[in-house]
Design an enzyme around this catalytic site. Structure first.
Site, PDB file in Angstrom:
ATOM      1  N   GLU A 133      -5.231  -5.070  10.666  1.00  0.00           N
ATOM      2  CA  GLU A 133      -4.217  -4.037  10.834  1.00  0.00           C
ATOM      3  C   GLU A 133      -4.473  -3.279  12.135  1.00  0.00           C
ATOM      4  O   GLU A 133      -5.273  -2.326  12.151  1.00  0.00           O
ATOM      5  CB  GLU A 133      -4.274  -3.044   9.667  1.00  0.00           C
ATOM      6  CG  GLU A 133      -3.950  -3.653   8.328  1.00  0.00           C
ATOM      7  CD  GLU A 133      -3.281  -2.636   7.406  1.00  0.00           C
ATOM      8  OE1 GLU A 133      -2.189  -2.924   6.940  1.00  0.00           O
ATOM      9  OE2 GLU A 133      -3.842  -1.549   7.210  1.00  0.00           O
ATOM     10  N   GLU A 180      -6.588   4.641   8.159  1.00  0.00           N
ATOM     11  CA  GLU A 180      -6.349   6.061   7.847  1.00  0.00           C
ATOM     12  C   GLU A 180      -7.573   6.691   7.179  1.00  0.00           C
ATOM     13  O   GLU A 180      -7.743   7.911   7.215  1.00  0.00           O
ATOM     14  CB  GLU A 180      -5.084   6.198   6.968  1.00  0.00           C
ATOM     15  CG  GLU A 180      -3.825   5.948   7.802  1.00  0.00           C
ATOM     16  CD  GLU A 180      -2.637   5.418   7.036  1.00  0.00           C
ATOM     17  OE1 GLU A 180      -2.630   5.466   5.796  1.00  0.00           O
ATOM     18  OE2 GLU A 180      -1.700   4.921   7.705  1.00  0.00           O
ATOM     19  N   GLY A 209       2.980  -1.198   4.201  1.00  0.00           N
ATOM     20  CA  GLY A 209       3.000   0.214   3.834  1.00  0.00           C
ATOM     21  C   GLY A 209       4.413   0.646   3.472  1.00  0.00           C
ATOM     22  O   GLY A 209       4.910   0.383   2.374  1.00  0.00           O
ATOM     23  N   GLY A 210       5.092   1.275   4.419  1.00  0.00           N
ATOM     24  CA  GLY A 210       6.412   1.867   4.182  1.00  0.00           C
ATOM     25  C   GLY A 210       7.401   0.941   3.474  1.00  0.00           C
ATOM     26  O   GLY A 210       8.114   1.364   2.555  1.00  0.00           O
ATOM     27  N   SER A 219       3.553  -2.239  10.234  1.00  0.00           N
ATOM     28  CA  SER A 219       5.001  -2.304  10.453  1.00  0.00           C
ATOM     29  C   SER A 219       5.635  -3.622  10.011  1.00  0.00           C
ATOM     30  O   SER A 219       6.561  -4.113  10.654  1.00  0.00           O
ATOM     31  CB  SER A 219       5.337  -1.991  11.915  1.00  0.00           C
ATOM     32  OG  SER A 219       4.961  -0.657  12.221  1.00  0.00           O
ATOM     33  N   ASN A 266       0.857  -1.180   0.000  1.00  0.00           N
ATOM     34  CA  ASN A 266       0.000   0.000   0.000  1.00  0.00           C
ATOM     35  C   ASN A 266       0.896   1.233   0.000  1.00  0.00           C
ATOM     36  O   ASN A 266       1.521   1.556   1.010  1.00  0.00           O
ATOM     37  CB  ASN A 266      -0.882  -0.047   1.264  1.00  0.00           C
ATOM     38  CG  ASN A 266      -1.685   1.218   1.480  1.00  0.00           C
ATOM     39  OD1 ASN A 266      -1.778   2.064   0.603  1.00  0.00           O
ATOM     40  ND2 ASN A 266      -2.274   1.344   2.669  1.00  0.00           N
ATOM     41  N   TRP A 267       0.948   1.905  -1.144  1.00  0.00           N
ATOM     42  CA  TRP A 267       1.861   3.051  -1.255  1.00  0.00           C
ATOM     43  C   TRP A 267       1.324   4.303  -0.578  1.00  0.00           C
ATOM     44  O   TRP A 267       2.028   5.301  -0.444  1.00  0.00           O
ATOM     45  CB  TRP A 267       2.135   3.345  -2.740  1.00  0.00           C
ATOM     46  CG  TRP A 267       3.139   2.422  -3.360  1.00  0.00           C
ATOM     47  CD1 TRP A 267       3.595   1.222  -2.856  1.00  0.00           C
ATOM     48  CD2 TRP A 267       3.840   2.620  -4.602  1.00  0.00           C
ATOM     49  NE1 TRP A 267       4.524   0.663  -3.707  1.00  0.00           N
ATOM     50  CE2 TRP A 267       4.693   1.502  -4.793  1.00  0.00           C
ATOM     51  CE3 TRP A 267       3.825   3.609  -5.575  1.00  0.00           C
ATOM     52  CZ2 TRP A 267       5.518   1.364  -5.913  1.00  0.00           C
ATOM     53  CZ3 TRP A 267       4.645   3.477  -6.690  1.00  0.00           C
ATOM     54  CH2 TRP A 267       5.495   2.369  -6.853  1.00  0.00           C
ATOM     55  N   LYS A 268       0.045   4.289  -0.194  1.00  0.00           N
ATOM     56  CA  LYS A 268      -0.561   5.477   0.444  1.00  0.00           C
ATOM     57  C   LYS A 268      -0.333   6.725  -0.420  1.00  0.00           C
ATOM     58  O   LYS A 268      -0.335   6.607  -1.636  1.00  0.00           O
ATOM     59  CB  LYS A 268      -0.015   5.642   1.872  1.00  0.00           C
ATOM     60  CG  LYS A 268      -0.145   4.338   2.669  1.00  0.00           C
ATOM     61  CD  LYS A 268       0.141   4.501   4.126  1.00  0.00           C
ATOM     62  CE  LYS A 268      -0.015   3.143   4.813  1.00  0.00           C
ATOM     63  NZ  LYS A 268       0.157   3.222   6.253  1.00  0.00           N
ATOM     64  N   GLY A 327       2.764   2.049  10.811  1.00  0.00           N
ATOM     65  CA  GLY A 327       3.761   3.111  10.680  1.00  0.00           C
ATOM     66  C   GLY A 327       4.488   3.449  11.967  1.00  0.00           C
ATOM     67  O   GLY A 327       5.122   4.499  12.063  1.00  0.00           O
ATOM     68  N   HIS A 331      -9.346   1.151   5.281  1.00  0.00           N
ATOM     69  CA  HIS A 331      -8.047   1.345   5.939  1.00  0.00           C
ATOM     70  C   HIS A 331      -8.245   2.282   7.134  1.00  0.00           C
ATOM     71  O   HIS A 331      -9.056   3.210   7.069  1.00  0.00           O
ATOM     72  CB  HIS A 331      -7.042   1.935   4.952  1.00  0.00           C
ATOM     73  CG  HIS A 331      -5.643   1.902   5.487  1.00  0.00           C
ATOM     74  ND1 HIS A 331      -5.193   2.828   6.396  1.00  0.00           N
ATOM     75  CD2 HIS A 331      -4.629   1.041   5.293  1.00  0.00           C
ATOM     76  CE1 HIS A 331      -3.934   2.527   6.724  1.00  0.00           C
ATOM     77  NE2 HIS A 331      -3.576   1.446   6.064  1.00  0.00           N
TER      78      HIS A 331
HETATM   79  P1  PGA Z   1       3.045   0.247   7.528  1.00  0.00           P
HETATM   80  O1  PGA Z   1       1.568   0.446   6.968  1.00  0.00           O
HETATM   81  O2  PGA Z   1       3.566  -1.064   6.957  1.00  0.00           O
HETATM   82  O3  PGA Z   1       3.828   1.426   7.044  1.00  0.00           O
HETATM   83  O4  PGA Z   1       2.937   0.153   9.007  1.00  0.00           O
HETATM   84  C1  PGA Z   1       0.704  -0.633   6.790  1.00  0.00           C
HETATM   85  C2  PGA Z   1      -0.628  -0.177   6.250  1.00  0.00           C
HETATM   86  O5  PGA Z   1      -1.116   0.866   6.694  1.00  0.00           O
HETATM   87  O6  PGA Z   1      -1.234  -0.824   5.377  1.00  0.00           O
END
Ligand code: PGA
Length: 259
Positions: A165, A97, A232-233, A211, A11-13, A171, A95
């Site tokens: 999640e 977020e 994510g990251g 993470s 997930n590149w956000k 993050g 998600h």
């Molecule tokens: P993260 O994000 O791996 O940077 O913690 C995961 C996500 O929000 O899908």
């Protein structure tokens, strides 16, 4: 190996410029059809080019959100069919977020997932507890409730993937223990069994996200309850994402050998 392949999703956000399309090319070059299913969810502006680049490879391209309506006067929003037209074959909904930053409830997530399925997209539906809920011992209840309220009745193991999640793990560099991940995945699976009795005998894919890195992926896959990861990251650069894909491949080989 029984059941579907593991699913490794990036997930590149709100990251990804034209120059970053090279990461998708590098992922494509590093995956094989015998490995796990792989998906990248870039920002919507890159969907069309990403889908063209990934064509003919095991990498699927998805979007990060969709509107619940099929079309209409919703300035700035994107419907599932617009995303599909741009080349997406999947979409993330719910998600945290979006749930926290945009006030989306499980009811909204349900409507978005339903729109995605109607348009022919696979839905990756996210659930997970906050830190406060975990500390109060409410994680299993919260996750069970989110599964029950977020998945539309037409969901099937082929069209819907659930991603656990924990909000506090996203993050932050923090992640639950392996037994804690296993325990929530078991809760999710029993809710799925309860609400979708027609899918008995089929395997729902339940991912872990929060993470996940090249350094901890192998240990997360030690839980046989983990059918993949939402990253994510660590999905933004091809080498670290490919290392996570390699950990998934090793885990499925290990699981197949002990069957
Ligand atoms: P993260 O994000 O791996 O940077 O913690 C995961 C996500 O929000 O899908």
């Amino acid at each position: 190996m029984t059941g579907p392949k593991l699913y490794v999703a990036g997930n590149w956000k709100m990251n990804g410029l034209q120059a970053d399309l090279k990461e998708i090319e590098a992922v494509k070059a590093g995956v094989t059809p015998s490995g796990p299913d792989v998906a990248i969810f870039p920002p919507a502006t890159l969907l069309h080019q990403a889908a063209s680049l990934a064509k003919g490879s095991p990498v699927e391209i998805g979007a990060q959100d969709c509107h619940a309506q099929a079309k209409g006067a919703f300035t700035g929003d994107l419907s599932a069919s617009i995303l599909k037209d741009a080349g997406a074959t999947a979409v993330i909904v719910g998600h945290s977020e979006r749930r926290s930053g945009h006030g989306e409830t499980s009811r909204d997530v349900h409507a978005k997932a339903s729109a995605a399925l109607k348009a022919g997209l696979k839905a990756v539906i996210c659930i997970g507890e906050t830190k406060g809920e975990r500390l109060a011992g409410l994680a299993p209840d919260v996750c069970a409730r989110q599964v029950a309220a977020s998945l539309p009745a037409e969901s099937t193991p082929d069209t819907v993937i659930v991603a656990y999640e924990p909000v506090w793990a996203i993050g932050t560099g923090l992640s639950p223990t392996i037994p804690d991940i296993t325990a929530i995945h078991e809760v999710v699976r029993s809710e799925l069994k309860k609400h979708f009795p027609g899918s008995a005998g089929q395997h729902w894919r339940v991912l872990y996200g929060g993470s996940v890195t090249a350094a901890n992926a192998a240990s997360i896959f030690e839980s046989n309850e983990v059918d993949g990861v939402l990253v994510g990251g660590a999905s933004l650069s091809a080498p670290s994402f490919l290392a996570i894909i390699a950990a998934a491949k090793a885990a499925s080989e290990r699981r197949a050998s002990v069957k």
